[in-house]
Design a protein around this motif. Sequence first.
Motif, PDB file in Angstrom:
ATOM      1  N   VAL A  57      -6.033   1.133  -3.100  1.00 31.79           N
ATOM      2  CA  VAL A  57      -5.791  -0.245  -3.566  1.00 31.79           C
ATOM      3  C   VAL A  57      -6.782  -1.165  -3.293  1.00 31.79           C
ATOM      4  O   VAL A  57      -6.969  -1.303  -2.196  1.00 31.79           O
ATOM      5  CB  VAL A  57      -4.283  -0.866  -3.247  1.00 31.79           C
ATOM      6  CG1 VAL A  57      -3.954  -2.100  -3.764  1.00 31.79           C
ATOM      7  CG2 VAL A  57      -3.055   0.080  -3.598  1.00 31.79           C
ATOM      8  N   MET A 115       2.464   1.938  -3.402  1.00 32.77           N
ATOM      9  CA  MET A 115       1.550   2.467  -4.348  1.00 32.77           C
ATOM     10  C   MET A 115       0.954   3.649  -4.330  1.00 32.77           C
ATOM     11  O   MET A 115       0.829   4.512  -5.005  1.00 32.77           O
ATOM     12  CB  MET A 115       0.156   1.337  -4.248  1.00 32.77           C
ATOM     13  CG  MET A 115       0.321  -0.116  -4.588  1.00 32.77           C
ATOM     14  SD  MET A 115       1.043  -0.141  -6.269  1.00 32.77           S
ATOM     15  CE  MET A 115      -0.374   0.457  -7.249  1.00 32.77           C
ATOM     16  N   ARG A 156       0.780  -1.236  -0.138  1.00 29.52           N
ATOM     17  CA  ARG A 156      -0.032  -0.114  -0.037  1.00 29.52           C
ATOM     18  C   ARG A 156       0.913   1.246  -0.026  1.00 29.52           C
ATOM     19  O   ARG A 156       0.703   2.181  -0.720  1.00 29.52           O
ATOM     20  CB  ARG A 156      -0.879  -0.028   1.147  1.00 29.52           C
ATOM     21  CG  ARG A 156      -2.285  -0.636   1.137  1.00 29.52           C
ATOM     22  CD  ARG A 156      -3.079  -0.371   2.420  1.00 29.52           C
ATOM     23  NE  ARG A 156      -4.405  -0.749   2.117  1.00 29.52           N
ATOM     24  CZ  ARG A 156      -5.084  -1.283   3.131  1.00 29.52           C
ATOM     25  NH1 ARG A 156      -4.785  -1.560   4.362  1.00 29.52           N
ATOM     26  NH2 ARG A 156      -6.596  -1.826   2.991  1.00 29.52           N
TER      27      ARG A 156
END
Lengths: 346, 346
Positions: B229, B221, B218
């Motif tokens: 996500v 990202m 996470r």
Amino acid sequence: MTRRAPRLEDVAREAGVSRATVSRVVNGIRNVDPAIQDAVRDAIARTGYAPNGAARALVTRRARTLALVVSGAGDDSEDGQNLFASQALADPFFGRVVSGVVGFLRPRSMYPVLMFAETDAARRDVAEYLRQGRADGALIFSTHAEDPLPALLAAERLPCVLFARPGVPAPVTYVDLAHRDGARMAAEHLLARGCRRVATITGPLDLPAAQDRLAGFRETMERHGHPYVPVAEGGFTADSGAAALRRLLREHPSIDGVFAANDVMARGVCEALRELGRRVPEDVAVVGFDDSSAALAAEPPLTTVRQPMEEMAARMACLLQEEIEGTRTEPTAVIFDPELVVRASA
Amino acid sequence: MTRRAPRLEDVAREAGVSRATVSRVVNGIRNVDPAIQDAVRDAIARTGYAPNGAARALVTRRARTLALVVSGAGDDSEDGQNLFASQALADPFFGRVVSGVVGFLRPRSMYPVLMFAETDAARRDVAEYLRQGRADGALIFSTHAEDPLPALLAAERLPCVLFARPGVPAPVTYVDLAHRDGARMAAEHLLARGCRRVATITGPLDLPAAQDRLAGFRETMERHGHPYVPVAEGGFTADSGAAALRRLLREHPSIDGVFAANDVMARGVCEALRELGRRVPEDVAVVGFDDSSAALAAEPPLTTVRQPMEEMAARMACLLQEEIEGTRTEPTAVIFDPELVVRASA
DNA sequence: CTGAAAGCGCTAACAA
DNA sequence: TTGTTAGCGCTTTCAG
């Protein structure tokens, strides 16, 4: 303040009895006054006593330990030693073996020592380990027929029990399966469900088990009017199964049933068939062998010949114990019966 | 005519020296005249002497044996005890662990004792085994975060080393992986290959490792501009991976990349995608974790985050030996770095 | 039914 | 550098 671990002596003093008496209670020997037994048990709990394994082993001449040996036939070409262990354990076969052995040993407070014997040096190490009395005997699972370990141990009179009849004859106890009967079941099942163009994929034909499965299958097919059965040799791996299937189909495109000599290959066969657009079991029925975890993992789940691995492995441990304790002195063979497990693939 | 096994005494007589000298030669202690060393070695060969393990263990207070414990968190609900062993061994993880441990132990003439600790009774048995000195310490591989075994052993000051940080904090040495870094690599790889709608399938979120992999993924990202996500929790099994994927696709049909927290789930994801008619990696790229045998068995072979299991397991054995020998007294943590292995799936 | 005592085979001080 | 000796902690006769 790392206080010394309590010994028998300490418990004896605590309970007001002699070492011998405590020993008797610990070892569950009768002829001890119940009241004293309780007193001793109390003292044991109070002191947190645990009998010293080495001392006990020294005097009883027994380690209370069995070696579980996965054995190959390699020489000392060193490389891939590590691979051997992971490959052996990756075999779905292995979990059931360990489970069976542990099931037998655990109630006896025993646990298997895991050894790999894929080179000459490793085999010598196994023998040495036994000679040192660190284990009382060995359960041997060979990956190859020519495995020299059984003969090596037998020559030194070190107790051992094999899984499967040894390729090299030796005066050794072993446990095996009635492979022919299993193959017969597979053949009859395929015929009963209506297959008429049936082929088989064998294991490595230097393995007695693979030979027997092939022989049993052929025999039965012949008896039912199918004297010619297409045969391809595989290597007990999924890829080899898939490859063998493709070879077979090339020669015999209309095959409607396949008996693969183990589940792992049968699984490969199913995958290959799916890729070729043939349905299992509608177009081609597939029967495996072993009933290993691969049978359930396959798509569809495999109809297969079950080998009662857990019981076989447990029995090996039992036979080995007999040999160690001298209850039995002559080599024996115990042959288990296979069982057909019908699932979706045939 | 079952002649007694030769003892140190016999070798000593044969070589014309004292027991102590033979002992020194056997144990490779310097300060022994080379000529005498040869004489002793000859005598050993002639007599076929092998040192008695129990006697040695008794006096050195060391069994030269480590327990390899696969531990769960169950209570005493008995059934499925046998299943535990086979399931644990079926994990592709296990082969690499054993391989690493054996690689470290074998040169030291040591072999692991295999134990399963899935119930309270079994856990007590493990502790008892160690207290008896039948093994000097335990390498613990827990299948659950709440495993009470580490605390149990730590309380009795029985040497042990864990795989992975314990869920229940305890003063214990352990080896672990930089899970966050691994997840970061997976995220960056997916982004680098052009994926823009990426989801992740986690392991059981009570496991610290699963939490860390999710967090790392996470985090990365987000840093790259993807604050949201899609997440589905799996159970580290192939089926759970496939199921999680289907759930994800239902909510987010246009997903073009998936990070599964282990290879087994990633494999399930690939199968599910194939069934749904989506190509891997063209339509959906898949990255796994572990680089276990499942990664190669998958179709296509998985791009994955490699966990150096063999080295980690070997290191565990090494750390345990230090603890047993008293070379190190404080609990330690050793964290290994993951590595991205690029194959066909992403 | 209980206790005293003799080892099991080896290592490790300590002496020589 | 080598030998002597005292245990390591337990089981197991053998007496009592």
